[in-house]
Scaffold this motif. Sequence first.
Motif, mmCIF file in Angstrom:
data_model
loop_
_atom_site.group_PDB
_atom_site.id
_atom_site.type_symbol
_atom_site.label_atom_id
_atom_site.label_comp_id
_atom_site.label_asym_id
_atom_site.label_seq_id
_atom_site.Cartn_x
_atom_site.Cartn_y
_atom_site.Cartn_z
ATOM 1 N N VAL A 271 0.988 -1.210 0.031
ATOM 2 C CA VAL A 271 -0.037 -0.141 -0.088
ATOM 3 C C VAL A 271 0.974 1.197 0.025
ATOM 4 N N GLY A 272 0.195 2.204 -0.638
ATOM 5 C CA GLY A 272 0.934 3.403 -0.224
ATOM 6 C C GLY A 272 0.578 4.257 0.736
ATOM 7 N N ARG A 273 -0.360 4.006 1.488
ATOM 8 C CA ARG A 273 -0.978 4.559 2.553
ATOM 9 C C ARG A 273 -1.744 3.495 3.747
ATOM 10 N N LYS A 274 -1.548 3.715 4.809
ATOM 11 C CA LYS A 274 -2.246 2.609 5.835
ATOM 12 C C LYS A 274 -3.452 2.996 5.913
ATOM 13 N N PRO A 275 -4.459 1.983 5.904
ATOM 14 C CA PRO A 275 -5.848 2.136 5.920
ATOM 15 C C PRO A 275 -6.481 2.653 7.562
ATOM 16 N N PHE A 276 -7.605 3.228 7.640
ATOM 17 C CA PHE A 276 -7.980 3.590 8.836
ATOM 18 C C PHE A 276 -8.686 2.431 9.380
ATOM 19 N N THR A 277 -8.344 1.641 10.358
ATOM 20 C CA THR A 277 -8.855 0.659 10.862
ATOM 21 C C THR A 277 -8.101 0.473 12.435
ATOM 22 N N GLU A 278 -8.602 -0.146 13.167
ATOM 23 C CA GLU A 278 -8.289 -0.662 14.539
ATOM 24 C C GLU A 278 -7.163 -1.314 14.524
ATOM 25 N N ASP A 279 -6.916 -2.330 13.820
ATOM 26 C CA ASP A 279 -5.968 -3.345 13.683
ATOM 27 C C ASP A 279 -5.765 -3.694 12.123
#
Length: 263
Positions: free
Chosen positions: A185-193
């Motif tokens: 990925v180019g950016r981390k997703p918005f998720t708790e884990d």
Amino acid sequence: MTPLPVPSSPSPFVFAPRPARYDTVDALRGLAMVWMTVFHFCFDLSHLGFWPQNFRVDPFWTSQRTVIVSLFLFCAGLGQAIALQQGQGWARFGRRWAQIAGCALLVTVGSVVMFPQSFIYFGVLHGMAVMLLVARLTAGWGRWLWLAGLLALALPPLAHHLLTGAWADAAPWFNSRWLNWLGLVGRKPFTEDYVPVLPWLGVMWWGLATGQWLLARRSAWLQWRLPTALRPLAWLGRWSLSYYMVHQPVMIGVLMAVAWWRA
């Protein structure tokens, strides 16, 4: 002439003995569980407003998460090496895998309730379910597992560099929920884990390679007798999945009750 005794057929109620446990591996997994519990307790305190902390950015917390997840996956790799050495078949592997996959689904459902905007769709159990299948299928690679692990660790930084540069047009595809579980990925997703296959498969591969090396050359290290004070860690490590599924609901429930009582 005395007749020879006729061998009796094995009783259908006689079960094969359970495979031997290695207390050192269980204790290492138990240590990860204790550390995880402390980490999650601090996270819960922050989430409920008792002790605000930035768990997404602060290196004090992000580095601890990295070490904890690494311990879990390294132990999972060790466990696969031991299971294969003890002749674990696909049926027994499949039963355990189904438990992990089922618990991953429960984590997703519970997180939708607690964190509807950032629910967990590919966390540590989801990643472990995929990585265990890969580790099982590649266990015969032997020494090549070390190189495979190194490549798995190196690919995500390279993908990030390309997707934020020369391959920027492909970033929406790799950053989407359909493909971000790969970790390229180019950016981390918005998720708790978020525990994608890459780079974390590299840690499990190294655990698998380490287990195979120890079993072949230093098996006594795995059979080391634990001091009495460390045996509870081994017991906890044997029940890691059950404990993982129970500890957070209990802690959150207790803290929510405290918050309600103080209100």
